[in-house]
Design an enzyme around this catalytic site. Structure first.
Site, short mmCIF file in Angstrom:
data_model
loop_
_atom_site.label_atom_id
_atom_site.label_comp_id
_atom_site.label_asym_id
_atom_site.label_seq_id
_atom_site.Cartn_x
_atom_site.Cartn_y
_atom_site.Cartn_z
N LYS A 63 32.68 46.18 32.61
CA LYS A 63 33.57 45.78 33.70
C LYS A 63 33.31 46.62 34.95
CE LYS A 63 36.71 44.22 36.27
NZ LYS A 63 38.02 43.69 36.30
N TYR B 180 48.68 40.97 39.95
CA TYR B 180 47.65 39.98 40.30
C TYR B 180 46.82 39.59 39.09
CZ TYR B 180 48.69 40.35 45.23
OH TYR B 180 49.32 40.28 46.44
N GLY C 27 33.01 44.45 55.48
CA GLY C 27 33.00 45.44 54.39
C GLY C 27 33.92 44.97 53.30
N GLU D 150 39.10 41.77 32.67
CA GLU D 150 39.30 40.54 33.42
C GLU D 150 38.29 40.47 34.56
OE1 GLU D 150 41.39 37.89 32.66
OE2 GLU D 150 39.78 37.34 34.03
N ASP E 140 57.68 43.71 33.24
CA ASP E 140 57.33 44.64 34.32
C ASP E 140 58.54 45.52 34.60
OD1 ASP E 140 54.94 44.21 36.75
OD2 ASP E 140 56.58 45.62 37.10
N CYS F 214 39.81 46.60 43.59
CA CYS F 214 38.90 46.93 42.48
C CYS F 214 37.62 47.64 42.87
CB CYS F 214 38.54 45.66 41.73
SG CYS F 214 39.93 45.04 40.80
N PHE F 215 36.87 47.09 43.83
CA PHE F 215 35.51 47.57 44.06
C PHE F 215 35.44 49.08 44.30
CE2 PHE F 215 33.33 43.33 45.45
CZ PHE F 215 33.45 42.89 44.15
N ALA G 86 38.51 36.75 40.27
CA ALA G 86 38.54 37.22 41.65
C ALA G 86 39.76 36.61 42.31
CB ALA G 86 37.27 36.80 42.38
N ASN H 68 48.71 48.81 36.76
CA ASN H 68 47.74 49.29 37.75
C ASN H 68 47.20 50.68 37.42
OD1 ASN H 68 50.48 49.55 38.20
ND2 ASN H 68 50.21 50.21 40.30
C1 UDX Z 1 45.01 45.04 37.95
C2 UDX Z 1 44.47 45.93 36.84
O1 UDX Z 1 45.41 46.12 35.91
C3 UDX Z 1 43.82 47.13 37.44
O2 UDX Z 1 43.35 47.99 36.49
C4 UDX Z 1 42.70 46.57 38.20
O3 UDX Z 1 41.74 47.48 38.53
C5 UDX Z 1 43.32 45.90 39.39
O4 UDX Z 1 44.01 44.83 38.92
P1 UDX Z 1 46.89 44.33 39.38
O5 UDX Z 1 47.43 43.29 38.46
O6 UDX Z 1 46.09 43.89 40.54
O7 UDX Z 1 46.09 45.40 38.53
O8 UDX Z 1 47.96 45.38 39.83
P2 UDX Z 1 49.38 45.15 40.35
O9 UDX Z 1 49.48 43.86 41.09
O10 UDX Z 1 49.76 46.43 41.01
O11 UDX Z 1 50.26 44.96 39.02
C6 UDX Z 1 50.54 45.94 38.09
C7 UDX Z 1 52.00 45.80 37.66
O12 UDX Z 1 52.27 46.70 36.58
C8 UDX Z 1 53.03 46.10 38.74
O13 UDX Z 1 53.85 44.98 38.96
C9 UDX Z 1 53.82 47.28 38.18
O14 UDX Z 1 55.20 47.25 38.50
C10 UDX Z 1 53.61 47.12 36.68
N1 UDX Z 1 53.83 48.35 35.90
C11 UDX Z 1 53.21 49.50 36.25
C12 UDX Z 1 54.68 48.31 34.78
O15 UDX Z 1 55.27 47.29 34.48
N2 UDX Z 1 54.83 49.45 34.03
C13 UDX Z 1 54.24 50.61 34.36
O16 UDX Z 1 54.40 51.61 33.66
C14 UDX Z 1 53.40 50.65 35.51
C1 UDX Z 2 36.42 41.42 42.28
C2 UDX Z 2 35.41 40.80 41.31
O1 UDX Z 2 34.71 39.73 41.95
C3 UDX Z 2 36.13 40.30 40.07
O2 UDX Z 2 35.20 39.82 39.12
C4 UDX Z 2 36.92 41.44 39.46
O3 UDX Z 2 37.65 41.01 38.33
C5 UDX Z 2 37.87 42.03 40.48
O4 UDX Z 2 37.15 42.44 41.64
P1 UDX Z 2 38.14 40.48 44.06
O5 UDX Z 2 38.18 41.88 44.55
O6 UDX Z 2 39.41 39.77 43.79
O7 UDX Z 2 37.27 40.38 42.73
O8 UDX Z 2 37.35 39.57 45.14
P2 UDX Z 2 35.79 39.35 45.51
O9 UDX Z 2 35.61 37.92 45.73
O10 UDX Z 2 34.89 40.00 44.56
O11 UDX Z 2 35.69 40.06 46.94
C6 UDX Z 2 35.79 41.46 47.10
C7 UDX Z 2 35.51 41.84 48.53
O12 UDX Z 2 34.15 41.61 48.87
C8 UDX Z 2 36.33 41.04 49.56
O13 UDX Z 2 36.76 41.89 50.59
C9 UDX Z 2 35.33 40.02 50.08
O14 UDX Z 2 35.64 39.57 51.38
C10 UDX Z 2 34.05 40.83 50.04
N1 UDX Z 2 32.84 40.00 49.98
C11 UDX Z 2 32.60 39.19 48.89
C12 UDX Z 2 31.89 40.05 51.01
O15 UDX Z 2 32.07 40.78 52.00
N2 UDX Z 2 30.75 39.30 50.89
C13 UDX Z 2 30.50 38.50 49.83
O16 UDX Z 2 29.43 37.85 49.82
C14 UDX Z 2 31.46 38.44 48.80
#
Ligand code: UDX
Ligand code: UDX
Length: 483
Positions: free
Chosen positions: A225, A15, A276, A170, A37, A281-282, A173, A94
């Protein structure tokens, strides 16, 4: 000395890695960007002809992939090959919360980051800038540096290897990732080498104004971050705590949020009371902060942040308990229609979704759930719930023996069909399509007395009440009192 970047390799096509690299490729036609990947299936999906099959749904992403893929943006499993030709390697794998061992349940598992650093150490050639993109505990850069520097010294000299490590967290959102990447509030680059910082700075300068690119030391960048996510999550727990108080007192959390949000010092965003927070991430980042604080001998700081997660768990459980209580104390064999399973609208991501906990609780209470989500498919829900769905071919079947459906679920592609003969509808994700339902039609097909629970405040209360449905809305004590 000015370092010029021609080839980027990003490890992790998830993502974060996928959309981030797509935007870099789009703005930097002279840079070749490869996203690699270990997961072949994921890479195949990134390369799929039909852009509707991309592994990630993000508004605006398809168009960029169409423009850049095959030109200067590539998706591949040839990790070593692309590391070898890269001047800059992003680590975007991840970092889940550790399940066992030291720090289990709180600390991040860095095994994938470590593995990636080892791969870079082994296969890179010449001078390579390694950029931490994954959210990591403070001091991870040190670990990466140590691994890179421990490369076999003979090989290092032979291949003239040298490394710089940067932290470039990064802030995108999900659901608005492309817009966040194209118009970021700020870009944060932490590091020691001015040349390496400037190399990354110049990449962002292709579309980000100079004053939005901040340089810090590497630990500030890593901690910023975690802190940003902790502050955002804290606002949600704060407003959800007030939402519960509103329900008890007759106040309305929307009105309270508007009143406090117009104070510039507080600001109006991230004050939507809901089921909630979810997402990858959170929770993970706060638990990381908790672990770090304890590790550095600051238990009061750790407890403060841990309470943000506790309140979020409580809030999710509160919602399922409230549904059971409202439906006369039992949901056993009752049909409950769940609208929305992703953790927020405009994404197909279900990681740590509030819907997951709430559905699990209701299934445990014996409810029969019909789950609908416009972007999350049946397979994903099955994986998340760890429970196979039942194929409900005929409603008559359920009608004739509801007890057979106790604690089971089925998937529905069609909202109106999903509501058929349901005792309750629970809106868990704020998908736009749910805000505009024809409640007269819905009401006719539900079983009386029927309930609508709106955990996202997106439903038009007047229309629901006019259709003679019972209505509950999160944080709305006024509507609760009116009934
Ligand atoms: C990201 C950030 O990297 C993480 O730290 C953050 O807190 C959440 O968002 P995200 O991109 O959301 O992670 O994770 P994910 O969609 O699981 O993608 C990670 C990818 O890395 C996967 O496709 C996985 O297959 C790949 N991976 C993992 C590798 O290619 N090599 C590895 O050794 C481990
Ligand atoms: C978050 C951070 O916003 C982003 O900067 C970081 O890089 C990754 O983590 P993300 O988790 O993708 O992004 O979405 P976000 O929009 O932050 O929402 C997180 C959660 O909080 C969701 O479940 C959302 O529904 C909830 N939320 C958000 C609320 O319940 N109320 C709000 O007012 C805002």
């Amino acid at each position: 000395m000015k370092i010029c970047i021609r080839n980027i390799c990003c490890i992790g096509a998830g993502y974060v890695g996928g959309p981030t690299m797509a935007v870099i490729a789009d703005y930097c036609p002279n840079i070749k960007v490869a996203v690699v990947d270990v997961n072949k299936n994921r890479i195949d999906l990134w390369n799929s002809k039909d852009l509707d099959d991309l592994p990630i749904y993000e508004p605006g992403l398809k168009k960029i992939i169409e423009r850049c893929r095959g030109k200067n943006l590539f998706f591949s499993t040839s990790i070593n090959e692309y590391i070898e030709s890269a001047d800059m390697v992003f680590i975007s794998v991840n970092t889940p919360t550790k399940k066992t061992g030291i720090g289990a349940g709180k600390a991040s598992d860095l095994k994938w980051v470590e593995a990636s650093a080892r791969q870079v150490a082994k296969f890179s050639k010449g001078n390579t800038i390694v950029v931490e993109k994954s959210t990591l505990p403070v001091k991870t850069a040190e670990v990466i540096k140590e691994i890179l520097e421990s490369t076999d010294p003979i090989q290092k000299v032979k291949e003239q290897k040298s490394f710089h490590v940067l932290s470039n967290p990064e802030f995108l959102a999900e659901g608005s990732a492309i817009n966040d990447l194209q118009k970021p509030d700020r870009i944060l680059i932490g590091g020691e080498s001015k040349d390496a910082i400037m190399a990354l700075h110049e990449i962002y300068r292709n579309w980000v104004p100079e004053e939005k690119i901040l340089h810090t030391n590497i630990w500030s960048s890593e901690l910023a971050k975690l802190t940003a996510n902790a502050f955002l999550a804290q606002r949600i727990s704060s407003i959800n705590s007030i939402g519960a108080l509103c329900e008890a007192t007759g106040a309305d959390v929307r009105e309270v949020a508007r009143a406090i949000g117009s104070d510039k010092r507080i600001g109006s965003r991230f004050l939507d009371s809901g089921p909630g927070f979810g997402g990858s991430c959170f929770k993970k980042d706060i638990l990381n902060l908790v672990y770090l604080s304890n590790h550095f001998g600051l238990p009061e700081v750790a407890n403060f942040w841990e309470s943000v997660v506790s309140l979020n768990n409580w809030n999710q459980n509160r919602l399922s308990t409230l549904i059971v209580k409202t439906l006369f104390g039992t949901v056993s064999s009752k049909k409950i229609c769940i609208l929305g399973f992703s953790f927020k609208a405009n994404t197909n991501d279900t990681r740590d979704s509030a819907a997951l906990n709430i559905c699990k609780n209701l299934l445990e209470e014996g409810a029969y759930l019909i789950i609908h989500d416009p972007k999350v498919g049946s397979k994903q829900i099955e994986l998340d719930l760890n429970l196979k769905p039942v194929i409900e071919s005929e409603d008559v079947e359920y009608e004739s023996d509801p007890s057979q459906y106790e604690g089971k679920w089925s998937y529905s592609r069609e909202v109106y069909k999903a509501c058929n003969r349901a005792d309750a509808i629970v809106v868990l994700t704020e998908w736009e399509m749910y805000s505009d339902l024809n409640w007269e039609i819905v009401a006719k097909s539900m079983r009386s007395p029927a309930w609508v629970f709106d955990s996202r405040s997106i439903v038009n209360s007047k229309k629901v009440l006019k259709a003679k449905l019972n209505f509950w809305r999160v944080g709305d004590g006024a509507i609760q009192k009116k009934r």
